[in-house]
Design a protein around this motif. Structure first.
Motif, PDB file in Angstrom:
ATOM      1  N   ARG A   1       1.210  -1.018   0.122  1.00 14.36           N
ATOM      2  CA  ARG A   1      -0.056  -0.394  -0.193  1.00 14.36           C
ATOM      3  C   ARG A   1       0.864   1.121   0.251  1.00 14.36           C
ATOM      4  NH1 ARG A   1      -5.265  -0.128   3.643  1.00 14.36           N
ATOM      5  NH2 ARG A   1      -3.640  -0.393   5.443  1.00 14.36           N
ATOM      6  N   ASP A   2       2.183   1.043   0.094  1.00 17.91           N
ATOM      7  CA  ASP A   2       2.947   2.627  -0.467  1.00 17.91           C
ATOM      8  C   ASP A   2       3.924   2.000  -1.316  1.00 17.91           C
ATOM      9  OD1 ASP A   2       3.435   5.036   0.175  1.00 17.91           O
ATOM     10  OD2 ASP A   2       4.508   4.962   1.843  1.00 17.91           O
ATOM     11  N   LEU A   3       3.927   1.150  -2.398  1.00 17.71           N
ATOM     12  CA  LEU A   3       4.499   1.021  -3.209  1.00 17.71           C
ATOM     13  C   LEU A   3       5.192   2.268  -3.878  1.00 17.71           C
ATOM     14  CD1 LEU A   3       3.884  -2.332  -4.904  1.00 17.71           C
ATOM     15  CD2 LEU A   3       5.667  -1.905  -3.396  1.00 17.71           C
ATOM     16  N   LYS A   4       6.868   2.760  -4.339  1.00 16.16           N
ATOM     17  CA  LYS A   4       6.935   3.721  -4.640  1.00 16.16           C
ATOM     18  C   LYS A   4       8.545   4.349  -5.225  1.00 16.16           C
ATOM     19  CE  LYS A   4       7.040   7.284  -0.354  1.00 16.16           C
ATOM     20  NZ  LYS A   4       6.530   8.406   0.017  1.00 16.16           N
ATOM     21  N   LEU A   5       8.988   5.153  -5.443  1.00 20.33           N
ATOM     22  CA  LEU A   5      10.914   4.399  -6.237  1.00 20.33           C
ATOM     23  C   LEU A   5      11.366   4.699  -3.988  1.00 20.33           C
ATOM     24  CD1 LEU A   5      10.278   6.112  -9.118  1.00 20.33           C
ATOM     25  CD2 LEU A   5      11.013   4.298  -9.198  1.00 20.33           C
ATOM     26  N   TYR A  13     -10.807   0.024   2.749  1.00 20.83           N
ATOM     27  CA  TYR A  13     -11.415   1.086   2.887  1.00 20.83           C
ATOM     28  C   TYR A  13     -10.498   2.311   2.943  1.00 20.83           C
ATOM     29  CZ  TYR A  13     -15.703  -1.501   1.631  1.00 20.83           C
ATOM     30  OH  TYR A  13     -16.747  -1.824   1.379  1.00 20.83           O
ATOM     31  N   THR A  14      -8.811   2.356   4.169  1.00 24.89           N
ATOM     32  CA  THR A  14      -8.567   2.991   4.215  1.00 24.89           C
ATOM     33  C   THR A  14      -7.397   3.717   3.588  1.00 24.89           C
ATOM     34  OG1 THR A  14      -8.367   1.394   6.254  1.00 24.89           O
ATOM     35  CG2 THR A  14      -6.228   3.412   6.308  1.00 24.89           C
ATOM     36  N   ARG A  15      -7.489   4.698   3.472  1.00 24.48           N
ATOM     37  CA  ARG A  15      -6.709   6.125   2.296  1.00 24.48           C
ATOM     38  C   ARG A  15      -5.303   5.846   3.006  1.00 24.48           C
ATOM     39  NH1 ARG A  15      -6.302  10.975   0.914  1.00 24.48           N
ATOM     40  NH2 ARG A  15      -6.327  11.872  -1.552  1.00 24.48           N
ATOM     41  N   VAL A  16      -3.759   4.987   2.533  1.00 23.19           N
ATOM     42  CA  VAL A  16      -2.637   5.241   2.657  1.00 23.19           C
ATOM     43  C   VAL A  16      -2.421   5.220   1.677  1.00 23.19           C
ATOM     44  CG1 VAL A  16      -3.399   4.472   5.642  1.00 23.19           C
ATOM     45  CG2 VAL A  16      -2.788   2.657   3.785  1.00 23.19           C
ATOM     46  N   GLY A  17      -1.404   5.348   2.213  1.00 24.91           N
ATOM     47  CA  GLY A  17       0.416   5.615   0.752  1.00 24.91           C
ATOM     48  C   GLY A  17       0.639   7.133   0.070  1.00 24.91           C
ATOM     49  N   THR A  18       0.779   7.375  -0.735  1.00 24.72           N
ATOM     50  CA  THR A  18       1.484   8.226  -1.232  1.00 24.72           C
ATOM     51  C   THR A  18       0.550   8.492  -2.545  1.00 24.72           C
ATOM     52  OG1 THR A  18       3.679   7.752  -0.724  1.00 24.72           O
ATOM     53  CG2 THR A  18       3.585   9.548  -2.706  1.00 24.72           C
ATOM     54  N   GLU A  19      -0.448   9.902  -2.861  1.00 23.67           N
ATOM     55  CA  GLU A  19      -1.408   9.705  -3.677  1.00 23.67           C
ATOM     56  C   GLU A  19      -0.776   9.852  -5.105  1.00 23.67           C
ATOM     57  OE1 GLU A  19      -2.482  14.145  -3.729  1.00 23.67           O
ATOM     58  OE2 GLU A  19      -4.101  13.753  -2.287  1.00 23.67           O
ATOM     59  N   TYR A  72       0.933   7.221  -6.586  1.00 26.64           N
ATOM     60  CA  TYR A  72       1.206   5.880  -6.704  1.00 26.64           C
ATOM     61  C   TYR A  72      -0.112   5.315  -6.737  1.00 26.64           C
ATOM     62  CZ  TYR A  72       6.331   7.114  -7.018  1.00 26.64           C
ATOM     63  OH  TYR A  72       7.408   7.263  -7.267  1.00 26.64           O
ATOM     64  N   MET A  73      -1.504   6.240  -6.331  1.00 25.91           N
ATOM     65  CA  MET A  73      -2.825   5.307  -5.786  1.00 25.91           C
ATOM     66  C   MET A  73      -3.916   5.590  -6.873  1.00 25.91           C
ATOM     67  SD  MET A  73      -3.915   7.742  -2.377  1.00 25.91           S
ATOM     68  CE  MET A  73      -3.362   7.494  -0.820  1.00 25.91           C
ATOM     69  N   PRO A  74      -4.419   4.287  -7.104  1.00 28.27           N
ATOM     70  CA  PRO A  74      -5.950   4.770  -8.071  1.00 28.27           C
ATOM     71  C   PRO A  74      -6.786   5.176  -7.943  1.00 28.27           C
ATOM     72  CG  PRO A  74      -6.203   2.792  -6.167  1.00 28.27           C
ATOM     73  CD  PRO A  74      -4.415   3.522  -6.387  1.00 28.27           C
ATOM     74  N   PRO A  75      -7.106   5.692  -8.435  1.00 25.99           N
ATOM     75  CA  PRO A  75      -8.582   6.727  -8.824  1.00 25.99           C
ATOM     76  C   PRO A  75      -9.091   6.449  -7.797  1.00 25.99           C
ATOM     77  CG  PRO A  75      -8.413   6.408 -10.630  1.00 25.99           C
ATOM     78  CD  PRO A  75      -6.795   4.809 -10.437  1.00 25.99           C
ATOM     79  N   GLU A  76      -9.677   4.761  -7.464  1.00 26.94           N
ATOM     80  CA  GLU A  76     -10.691   4.999  -6.233  1.00 26.94           C
ATOM     81  C   GLU A  76     -10.232   5.233  -5.285  1.00 26.94           C
ATOM     82  OE1 GLU A  76      -8.389   0.462  -7.850  1.00 26.94           O
ATOM     83  OE2 GLU A  76      -9.527   2.725  -8.578  1.00 26.94           O
ATOM     84  N   MET A  77      -8.760   4.854  -4.726  1.00 29.20           N
ATOM     85  CA  MET A  77      -8.434   5.395  -3.324  1.00 29.20           C
ATOM     86  C   MET A  77      -8.587   7.075  -3.039  1.00 29.20           C
ATOM     87  SD  MET A  77      -5.202   3.140  -2.940  1.00 29.20           S
ATOM     88  CE  MET A  77      -4.527   3.433  -0.764  1.00 29.20           C
ATOM     89  N   LEU A  78      -8.318   7.206  -3.943  1.00 25.56           N
ATOM     90  CA  LEU A  78      -7.858   9.189  -4.399  1.00 25.56           C
ATOM     91  C   LEU A  78      -9.536   9.716  -4.382  1.00 25.56           C
ATOM     92  CD1 LEU A  78      -5.412  10.128  -6.817  1.00 25.56           C
ATOM     93  CD2 LEU A  78      -4.953  11.100  -4.568  1.00 25.56           C
ATOM     94  N   GLU A  79     -10.677   8.961  -4.582  1.00 26.16           N
ATOM     95  CA  GLU A  79     -11.777   9.562  -4.514  1.00 26.16           C
ATOM     96  C   GLU A  79     -12.358   9.148  -3.178  1.00 26.16           C
ATOM     97  OE1 GLU A  79     -13.958   7.598  -8.282  1.00 26.16           O
ATOM     98  OE2 GLU A  79     -12.493   8.679  -9.851  1.00 26.16           O
ATOM     99  N   LYS A  80     -11.546   8.365  -2.175  1.00 26.34           N
ATOM    100  CA  LYS A  80     -12.144   8.227  -1.138  1.00 26.34           C
ATOM    101  C   LYS A  80     -13.579   6.455  -1.148  1.00 26.34           C
ATOM    102  CE  LYS A  80     -11.116  11.607   1.315  1.00 26.34           C
ATOM    103  NZ  LYS A  80     -11.775  12.778   1.587  1.00 26.34           N
ATOM    104  N   ASN A  81     -13.205   5.096  -2.325  1.00 26.25           N
ATOM    105  CA  ASN A  81     -13.563   4.619  -2.974  1.00 26.25           C
ATOM    106  C   ASN A  81     -13.045   3.256  -2.025  1.00 26.25           C
ATOM    107  OD1 ASN A  81     -15.878   5.630  -3.626  1.00 26.25           O
ATOM    108  ND2 ASN A  81     -14.997   5.968  -5.944  1.00 26.25           N
ATOM    109  N   ALA A  82     -14.124   2.306  -2.156  1.00 26.76           N
ATOM    110  CA  ALA A  82     -13.595   0.708  -1.776  1.00 26.76           C
ATOM    111  C   ALA A  82     -12.755   0.780  -2.541  1.00 26.76           C
ATOM    112  CB  ALA A  82     -14.739  -0.371  -1.420  1.00 26.76           C
ATOM    113  N   TYR A  83     -11.728  -0.276  -2.602  1.00 28.09           N
ATOM    114  CA  TYR A  83     -10.791  -0.408  -3.274  1.00 28.09           C
ATOM    115  C   TYR A  83     -10.090  -1.694  -3.274  1.00 28.09           C
ATOM    116  CZ  TYR A  83      -7.220   0.280   0.644  1.00 28.09           C
ATOM    117  OH  TYR A  83      -5.896   0.919   1.171  1.00 28.09           O
ATOM    118  N   ILE A  84      -9.598  -2.652  -3.900  1.00 28.38           N
ATOM    119  CA  ILE A  84      -8.985  -3.927  -3.500  1.00 28.38           C
ATOM    120  C   ILE A  84      -7.410  -3.958  -3.531  1.00 28.38           C
ATOM    121  CG2 ILE A  84      -8.165  -6.081  -4.280  1.00 28.38           C
ATOM    122  CD1 ILE A  84     -11.348  -5.192  -4.288  1.00 28.38           C
ATOM    123  N   GLY A  85      -6.968  -4.377  -2.208  1.00 25.09           N
ATOM    124  CA  GLY A  85      -5.518  -4.314  -1.904  1.00 25.09           C
ATOM    125  C   GLY A  85      -4.622  -4.513  -2.904  1.00 25.09           C
ATOM    126  N   ILE A  86      -4.695  -5.373  -3.606  1.00 29.92           N
ATOM    127  CA  ILE A  86      -3.677  -6.214  -4.699  1.00 29.92           C
ATOM    128  C   ILE A  86      -3.662  -5.199  -5.773  1.00 29.92           C
ATOM    129  CG2 ILE A  86      -5.612  -7.985  -5.322  1.00 29.92           C
ATOM    130  CD1 ILE A  86      -3.518  -9.472  -6.399  1.00 29.92           C
TER     131      ILE A  86
END
Length: 235
Positions: free
Chosen positions: A146-150, A182-188, A190-204
């Motif tokens: 949930r926080d993969l980045k360079l 449902y928890t919005r964590v990580g670095t914006e 690198y986030m998929p749209p559903e996380m940025l929009e505070k919707n449910a998302y699939i971890g994988i």
């Protein structure tokens, strides 16, 4: 300075009342990276959430303890929630410590920043294969990062990739690490749209989206977009 059997060397990084230092095991003479949280100093700062930092450090330890050894995932060596840092003057400070495998090559972000362009295709492919193999291994063991980045992709002595910083990772109950979250964590960026929009998302899926952003940067030397959205041309 020393913490237990570890002699502290140069500082590799700094954060909120914390440092990452080279730590030399005086019994084996091996070098590691030690994350140090200065709890004495934190108690004096009203705006510092010591409990949150402890949760992140504890979370990282739990995830790395759960994961079997993998060549492209940083290894946990030791930890201590009630350690004493002894300064050269003899003064002692209360600290929390996590000792990790030392990745002497730094992180991929600094390499991209230094050359100010993407890697050649063979080099980008080399690191992306290692990244995907490690992600598959994590997911097969029901862990999502949930926080993969360079900045969290380190390189060892032989310039092999090591995924690091599992403070925001979590476990899931499904058979392939893809539970709804449902928890919005990580670095914006690198986030998929559903996380940025505070919707449910699939971890994988969140991890795989971040991997796609990383691949883009490895090849192009720049981010694909400031923030992801379904309307972005690159996505």
């Amino acid at each position: 300075s020393k913490v237990g059997k570890y002699l502290l060397g140069k500082t590799l990084g700094e954060g909120w009342n914390s440092k990452v230092k080279i730590a030399i095991d005086t019994e084996t003479n091996k070098q590691y990276a030690m994350k140090i949280m200065y709890t004495d100093d934190a108690k004096d700062q009203e705006d510092f959430d010591l409990r949150l930092f402890l949760i992140l450090m504890s979370n990282e330890v739990q995830r790395l303890q759960k994961l079997p050894t993998h060549p492209n995932i940083i290894q946990l060596v030791d930890y201590n929630w009630e350690a004493k840092l002894v300064q050269k003057s003899g003064i002692e400070k209360d600290v929390l410590t996590v000792v990790l495998e030392l990745a002497k090559g730094g992180d991929l972000f600094n390499y991209i920043f230094a050359i100010n362009k993407g890697f050649s295709e063979p080099i980008a492919r080399y690191y992306f294969i290692q990244l995907i193999n490690a992600i598959e291994f994590m997911h097969n063991n029901n862990v999502v990062h949930r926080d993969l980045k360079l900045e969290n992709l380190l390189l060892d002595d032989n310039y092999n990739l090591k995924i690091a910083d599992f403070g925001l990772s979590t476990t899931v109950e499904s058979s392939y690490g893809g539970g709804v979250m449902y928890t919005r964590v990580g670095t914006e960026r690198y986030m998929p749209p559903e996380m940025l929009e505070k919707n449910a998302y699939i971890g994988i899926c969140a991890d795989l989206f971040a991997a796609g952003v990383i691949l883009f940067v490895l090849v192009m030397g720049m981010m694909p977009t400031h923030k992801s959205a379904e309307s972005n041309d690159y996505l």
